[in-house]
Enzyme design. Structure first.
Site, PDB file in Angstrom:
ATOM      1  N   ASP A  13       0.819  -1.222   0.000  1.00 38.87           N
ATOM      2  CA  ASP A  13       0.000   0.000   0.000  1.00 38.87           C
ATOM      3  C   ASP A  13       0.848   1.266   0.000  1.00 38.87           C
ATOM      4  OD1 ASP A  13      -2.229  -1.738   0.329  1.00 38.87           O
ATOM      5  OD2 ASP A  13      -1.802  -1.791   2.467  1.00 38.87           O
ATOM      6  N   LYS A  16       1.925   2.127  -5.134  1.00 41.87           N
ATOM      7  CA  LYS A  16       2.592   1.602  -6.335  1.00 41.87           C
ATOM      8  C   LYS A  16       1.780   1.875  -7.593  1.00 41.87           C
ATOM      9  CE  LYS A  16       3.060  -2.631  -4.519  1.00 41.87           C
ATOM     10  NZ  LYS A  16       2.906  -2.449  -3.080  1.00 41.87           N
ATOM     11  N   GLY A  40      -3.943  -4.910  -4.342  1.00 37.32           N
ATOM     12  CA  GLY A  40      -4.981  -3.943  -4.705  1.00 37.32           C
ATOM     13  C   GLY A  40      -4.304  -2.728  -5.297  1.00 37.32           C
ATOM     14  N   HIS A  41      -4.401  -2.554  -6.611  1.00 35.70           N
ATOM     15  CA  HIS A  41      -3.757  -1.419  -7.261  1.00 35.70           C
ATOM     16  C   HIS A  41      -4.823  -0.489  -7.846  1.00 35.70           C
ATOM     17  CE1 HIS A  41       0.209  -3.867  -7.833  1.00 35.70           C
ATOM     18  NE2 HIS A  41      -0.024  -3.531  -6.596  1.00 35.70           N
ATOM     19  N   GLN A 223       2.352  -6.295  -2.947  1.00 34.89           N
ATOM     20  CA  GLN A 223       2.666  -6.250  -1.498  1.00 34.89           C
ATOM     21  C   GLN A 223       3.971  -5.471  -1.270  1.00 34.89           C
ATOM     22  OE1 GLN A 223       1.887  -9.835  -2.631  1.00 34.89           O
ATOM     23  NE2 GLN A 223      -0.166  -9.045  -2.538  1.00 34.89           N
TER      24      GLN A 223
END
Ligand code: IMP
Length: 429
Positions: A13, A16, A40-41, A223
Site C-alpha cells: 500500500d 505503487k 490492490g492497485h 505487497q
C-alpha cells in the site's frame, strides 16, 4: 534497453499503482511475478478509476501485460476482473494479455482453508486477505497444485486429484468439513477453462523474445518487502517472495533482467493485518495520517494501522531487494505537522540495534529511537519541482535518503500522474 522492477519497500500500500501506471505507459511489456488477487492497485486515468487485483496495471493502457509463473491465479476471479475492466472500456485480448501456463490455480477450498485457519487461530492470526493465497502456494511447493496448463487436460486429472485430495480431505476433516467434491471441482474448472486457456502461453518465451528485441519490460511487484516470506516480519507475512529478485524466477528470465529496481516507499508507515509495527501511533497523529492518507485497504476495506517513517526497516528493505532508487509517495499527508519523527534505530533489552531482529517476540518488543525534524505548514500537494517544496520538506527527504542509504528517484505529491518530481528516470538508466 533498460528494464524496471517496481517493488513495495514497506508493508504494501505504498502507492505503487500511480507509479506503475506512469512507468507502464512507457514500457513495452508489464509483468506480474508474485502474489495473486490479494494485491490492490488503484489507477486513476483521466476521469476513470480502475481497481486491479490480479491483472498487471499495463492492461489499462493496452500495453502487453503478462502474468508470470510466480503468481497464484484464481481463474474465477480472473474472469470477473477481466469482465469488469471490459465493462469500463478496456480491451483485453490474447494480443495484449498472457498468462503463464505454469501458474498454480487458487481453488475454492484454498479460500475456505485460509478462512478456517484464520478463524481457528484466534489471537495469533495472520490477518490474511482470506483469498486462498497461502494455501495455494503451499500446494505449489507440496507438488500437488493444479496449474493453468492442466485446464487443457481436465479428463486426465485423476492422479493429480488423488494427490491433492489426500492432503486436503485430511485437513478438512480436522476442521469438521466434508471432503473436496471432486466432481463439482472439475465441473467448475470446465466452466472457466476455455476462458483462461485463451490467454495461456509460455510467458517465459514471450519475455525472453521481448528482451532479445530490446523491448522495455516493467516488472510489477505486489505487497511489500516487509511481507516477504523470507525477509519480512515472519510469520506475519504473505506466502510469496516480494523482493525484486523474484522478478526473474517468477517470470522465467535470468537475474540480470531486473534492471533499475525502484522501491516505492511512503513518507510514513502503514500496515494492514496483524504483526509487529515499531513506529505505530495509537494517538491523534496516527488518526490524522489515516484520515489524510485515506488509509483503508483496497482489497478488504480494513483500516490501515499508521505510524512514523521507519528508516531502519526501509534501509533493510532496500538492502535485501537491491533497490537502485526509491519513489517517495504521499509526502503531502505530512503537511501541517509541527514536528515529524523518523525512526533511526531500536532499543532492545538495553542494547541499541541498527536492524530489525529476526524473532517475532523481539520484533514486537523493540522500542523505536526517534530523531525529530521540523515539519512544514505549507501544502506540498501537487508539487512538481523541488522549488515548489518548503525547505523543511526537502530536508526531510534528504535525511531519509541518508538514513536508508538509497537515493530518491521520484517524489509523488498527489494521486494525479503529473504531480511528481522526477529526479532520475528509471527507464533512462
Ligand atoms: P495473504 O497474502 O492474504 O496471505 O495475507 C498475509 C498478510 O499480507 C496479511 O497481513 C495481509 O494484510 C497482507 N497483505 C497481502 N496483500 C497485501 C497488499 O496488497 N497490501 C497490503 N497488505 C497485504
Amino acid at each position: 534497453m533498460a528494464n524496471v522492477t517496481v517493488i513495495g519497500g514497506q508493508w504494501g500500500d505504498e502507492g505503487k499503482g500511480k507509479i506503475v501506471d506512469w512507468l507502464s505507459s512507457r514500457a513495452d511489456v508489464v509483468a506480474r511475478f508474485q502474489g495473486g488477487h490479494n494485491a490492490g492497485h488503484t489507477l486513476v486515468v483521466g476521469e476513470q478509476v480502475y481497481k486491479l487485483s490480479l491483472l498487471p496495471s499495463g492492461i489499462v493502457r493496452g500495453t502487453l501485460s503478462v502474468i508470470g509463473n510466480g503468481v497464484v491465479l484464481d481463474p474465477w476471479w480472473l474472469k470477473q476482473e477481466v469482465e469488469k475492466l471490459r465493462g469500463q472500456g478496456v480491451s483485453i485480448t490474447p494480443e495484449n494479455f498472457q498468462i503463464a501456463e505454469t501458474c498454480p490455480l487458487i481453488l475454492p477450498f484454498h479460500r475456505d482453508l485460509d478462512a478456517l485457519r484464520e478463524d481457528a487461530i484466534g489471537l495469533g492470526k495472520i490477518g490474511t486477505t482470506r483469498r486462498g493465497i497461502g494455501p495455494a502456494y503451499e500446494d505449489k511447493v507440496g507438488r500437488r497444485a493444479i496449474r493453468v496448463c492442466d485446464l487443457a487436460h481436465l479428463d486426465d486429472l485423476e492422479l493429480q486429484l488423488d494427490r491433492l485430495c489426500a492432503h486436503h480431505d485430511a485437513l478438512r476433516a480436522g476442521f469438521g468439513e466434508g471432503p473436496v467434491d471432486r466432481e463439482r471441482l472439475v465441473a467448475d474448472l470446465r466452466e472457466v477453462a476455455d476462458f483462461v486457456l485463451e490467454f495461456a502461453r509460455p510467458v517465459w518465451m514471450t519475455l525472453n523474445e521481448a528482451r532479445a528485441r530490446g523491448r522495455r519490460i516493467l516488472f510489477e511487484g505486489a505487497q511489500g518487502v516487509l511481507l516477504d516470506v523470507d525477509h519480512g516480519t515472519y510469520p506475519y507475512v504473505t506466502s510469496s517472495n516480494t523482493i525484486a529478485g523474484t522478478a526473474a524466477g517468477g517470470t522465467g528470465l535470468g537475474p540480470s533482467a531486473a534492471g533499475f529496481v525502484l522501491g516505492i516507499v511512503k513518507a510514513y508507515t502503514t500496515r494492514v493485518g496483524s504483526g509487529p509495527f515499531p513506529t505505530e501511533l495509537d494517538d491523534a497523529i496516527g488518526q490524522r495520517l489515516g484520515e489524510r492518507g485515506h488509509e483503508f485497504g483496497t482489497v478488504t476495506g480494513r483500516k490501515r494501522r499508521c505510524g512514523w517513517f521507519d528508516a531502519v526497516l526501509v534501509r533493510q528493505s532496500c538492502a535485501v531487494s537491491g533497490v537502485t532508487g526509491i519513489a517517495l509517495t504521499k509526502l503531502d499527508v505530512l503537511d501541517g505537522l509541527d514536528e515529524i519523527n523518523i525512526c533511526t534505530g531500536y532499543r532492545l533489552n538495553g542494547k541499541t540495534l541498527d536492524h530489525f531482529p529476526a524473532h517475532s517476540s523481539d520484533q514486537a518488543a523493540v522500542e523505536p529511537i526517534y530523531e525529530t525534524v521540523e515539519g512544514w505548514s505549507q501544502s506540498t500537494a501537487g508539487a512538481r519541482s523541488w522549488a515548489q517544496l518548503p525547505a523543511s520538506a526537502i530536508k526531510y527527504i534528504r535525511r531519509i535518503e541518508e538514513l536508508i542509504r538509497c537515493p530518491v528517484a521520484l517524489v509523488s505529491t498527489s494521486p494525479e500522474r503529473e504531480d511528481t518530481i522526477l529526479v532520475r528516470d528509471p527507464f533512462a538508466d
